[in-house]
Scaffold this active site. Structure first.
Site, PDB file in Angstrom:
ATOM      1  N   LEU A 101      10.848 -20.599  -4.638  1.00  0.00           N
ATOM      2  CA  LEU A 101       9.956 -19.566  -4.045  1.00  0.00           C
ATOM      3  C   LEU A 101       8.453 -19.979  -4.869  1.00  0.00           C
ATOM      4  CD1 LEU A 101       9.498 -17.145  -2.118  1.00  0.00           C
ATOM      5  CD2 LEU A 101       9.819 -16.018  -4.107  1.00  0.00           C
TER       6      LEU A 101
ATOM      7  N   ASP B 296       0.721  -1.219  -0.009  1.00  0.00           N
ATOM      8  CA  ASP B 296       0.033  -0.030  -0.078  1.00  0.00           C
ATOM      9  C   ASP B 296       0.628   1.334  -0.025  1.00  0.00           C
ATOM     10  OD1 ASP B 296      -2.470   1.594  -0.151  1.00  0.00           O
ATOM     11  OD2 ASP B 296      -2.644   0.997   2.084  1.00  0.00           O
TER      12      ASP B 296
ATOM     13  N   HIS C 163       2.344   3.714  -8.763  1.00  0.00           N
ATOM     14  CA  HIS C 163       2.094   2.069  -9.165  1.00  0.00           C
ATOM     15  C   HIS C 163       3.331   1.398 -10.053  1.00  0.00           C
ATOM     16  CE1 HIS C 163      -1.814   2.348  -7.412  1.00  0.00           C
ATOM     17  NE2 HIS C 163      -2.420   2.983  -8.220  1.00  0.00           N
TER      18      HIS C 163
HETATM   19  C1  IPE Z   1      -5.332  -2.698  -0.312  1.00  0.00           C
HETATM   20  O1  IPE Z   1      -5.344  -1.411  -0.487  1.00  0.00           O
HETATM   21  C2  IPE Z   1      -5.500  -3.385  -1.586  1.00  0.00           C
HETATM   22  C3  IPE Z   1      -4.245  -3.513  -2.273  1.00  0.00           C
HETATM   23  C4  IPE Z   1      -2.905  -3.312  -1.788  1.00  0.00           C
HETATM   24  C5  IPE Z   1      -4.228  -4.303  -3.548  1.00  0.00           C
HETATM   25  P1  IPE Z   1      -6.365  -0.244  -0.598  1.00  0.00           P
HETATM   26  O2  IPE Z   1      -5.654   1.053  -0.800  1.00  0.00           O
HETATM   27  O3  IPE Z   1      -6.997  -0.525  -1.674  1.00  0.00           O
HETATM   28  O4  IPE Z   1      -6.994  -0.320   0.735  1.00  0.00           O
HETATM   29  P2  IPE Z   1      -8.091   0.821   1.562  1.00  0.00           P
HETATM   30  O5  IPE Z   1      -8.892   1.194   0.688  1.00  0.00           O
HETATM   31  O6  IPE Z   1      -7.199   1.617   2.024  1.00  0.00           O
HETATM   32  O7  IPE Z   1      -8.744  -0.175   2.632  1.00  0.00           O
HETATM   33  C1  IPE Z   2      -1.538   0.322  -3.262  1.00  0.00           C
HETATM   34  O1  IPE Z   2      -1.327   1.602  -3.559  1.00  0.00           O
HETATM   35  C2  IPE Z   2      -1.813  -0.199  -4.484  1.00  0.00           C
HETATM   36  C3  IPE Z   2      -3.337  -0.579  -4.838  1.00  0.00           C
HETATM   37  C4  IPE Z   2      -4.269  -0.611  -4.099  1.00  0.00           C
HETATM   38  C5  IPE Z   2      -3.461  -1.187  -6.348  1.00  0.00           C
HETATM   39  P1  IPE Z   2      -2.568   2.662  -3.251  1.00  0.00           P
HETATM   40  O2  IPE Z   2      -2.907   3.036  -4.790  1.00  0.00           O
HETATM   41  O3  IPE Z   2      -3.846   2.002  -2.348  1.00  0.00           O
HETATM   42  O4  IPE Z   2      -1.850   3.865  -2.672  1.00  0.00           O
HETATM   43  P2  IPE Z   2      -2.648   4.917  -1.578  1.00  0.00           P
HETATM   44  O5  IPE Z   2      -2.944   4.113  -0.498  1.00  0.00           O
HETATM   45  O6  IPE Z   2      -3.648   5.661  -2.442  1.00  0.00           O
HETATM   46  O7  IPE Z   2      -1.342   5.741  -1.299  1.00  0.00           O
HETATM   47 MG    MG Z   3      -4.140   2.477  -0.430  1.00  0.00          MG
END
Ligand code: IPE
Ligand code: IPE
Ligand code: MG
Length: 247
Positions: free
Chosen positions: A135, A24, A41
């Site tokens: 792995l 995240d 990303h």
């Molecule tokens: C969780 O992250 C999903 C992934 C890392 C793929 P999100 O950013 O989508 O989760 P919330 O919205 O903070 O719960």
């Molecule tokens: C995690 O990073 C990747 C996915 C959920 C696909 P985020 O896109 O949720 O990044 P933040 O949480 O907005 O910083």
């Molecule tokens: Mg996020």
């Protein structure tokens, strides 16, 4: 060791054989620099390579990473399409490397909603890396724990209705085997980056006894060194599984 933790000889460090990561913070990493979220990303996907490479030396045999949740469709079309393109490119670019390095790649989540071309690529790389033993890398894409359990329950209900399964035969072990993770051991350690302390529908059944670690680091900044430090900390935690530990 650097962390100041001592190893008790009576409780030798345990190895986190299955580590699962909620990657995240990509969006915040990019926007804090004034860049589009997709740049974050892209950087995040590059990080995966380093982390995958760090695992075998740390004793990690299974690595499961959360790439796209069933809730992530709520994001803008641009971001969703961008994420899918990054994902397809990752498969294309990493296929050779993963098979040479002995990494077996699997996917969990509901594939039926993904682009048929992508689904084909996913099946192709799974077949191609099936012999990997160094792995086990599992990528959760269009994955949601409740969705996974719902799909498994629906299939089992169908089996009961059609006389192939007796209700008494429904056990915890059977349910576990019918989930997308049927071939995977339960995770020992779940790491979430970016400072959020929620689990966001990731492996709710499988994580019943997992340890959690929450890191402030945004995923594009997460390193193999930080993973090593977290895994070391895990090794010195005492897991009880509901019992008591006698000195
Ligand atoms: C969780 O992250 C999903 C992934 C890392 C793929 P999100 O950013 O989508 O989760 P919330 O919205 O903070 O719960
Ligand atoms: C995690 O990073 C990747 C996915 C959920 C696909 P985020 O896109 O949720 O990044 P933040 O949480 O907005 O910083
Ligand atoms: Mg996020």
């Amino acid at each position: 060791m650097g962390t100041g933790e001592k190893t008790d000889p009576k409780h030798p460090p345990r190895i986190a054989e299955h580590v699962a990561i909620i990657m995240d913070g990509n969006g915040r990493w990019a926007t804090s620099r004034g860049w589009p979220r997709l740049v974050g990303h892209r950087r995040g996907a590059e990080r995966v390579r380093e982390i995958v490479r760090a695992c075998p030396d740390l004793g990690i045999r299974w690595l499961t990473i959360y790439a796209f949740s069933t809730e992530n469709w709520k994001r803008s079309t641009e971001e969703v399409l961008g994420l899918m393109a990054i994902f397809a490119r990752y498969i294309e670019r990493e296929a050779d490397r993963l098979s040479v390095e002995g990494v077996r790649l699997r996917f969990i989540g509901d594939r039926s909603r993904l682009d048929p071309k992508l689904q084909k690529m996913m099946a192709g790389i799974e077949a191609r890396t099936a012999g990997g033993t160094r792995l086990n890398l599992t990528v959760a894409i269009n994955y949601g724990g409740r969705d996974e359990i719902t799909r498994a329950m629906r299939a089992m209900a169908r089996d009961v209705a059609e006389g192939r399964l007796a209700p008494e035969a429904v056990t915890e072990a059977l349910i576990a085997s019918r989930l997308d993770t049927g071939e995977l051991p339960d995770p020992d350690l779940i790491i979430r980056t970016s400072g959020e302390t929620r689990t966001s529908n990731f492996l709710p059944w499988q994580a019943a006894y997992a340890e959690y670690e929450f890191s402030q680091t945004l995923w594009p900044d997460f390193t193999g060194q930080e993973l090593a430090a977290i895994v070391r900390r895990f090794g010195n935690r005492e897991r009880r599984f509901g019992g008591v530990v006698n000195g």
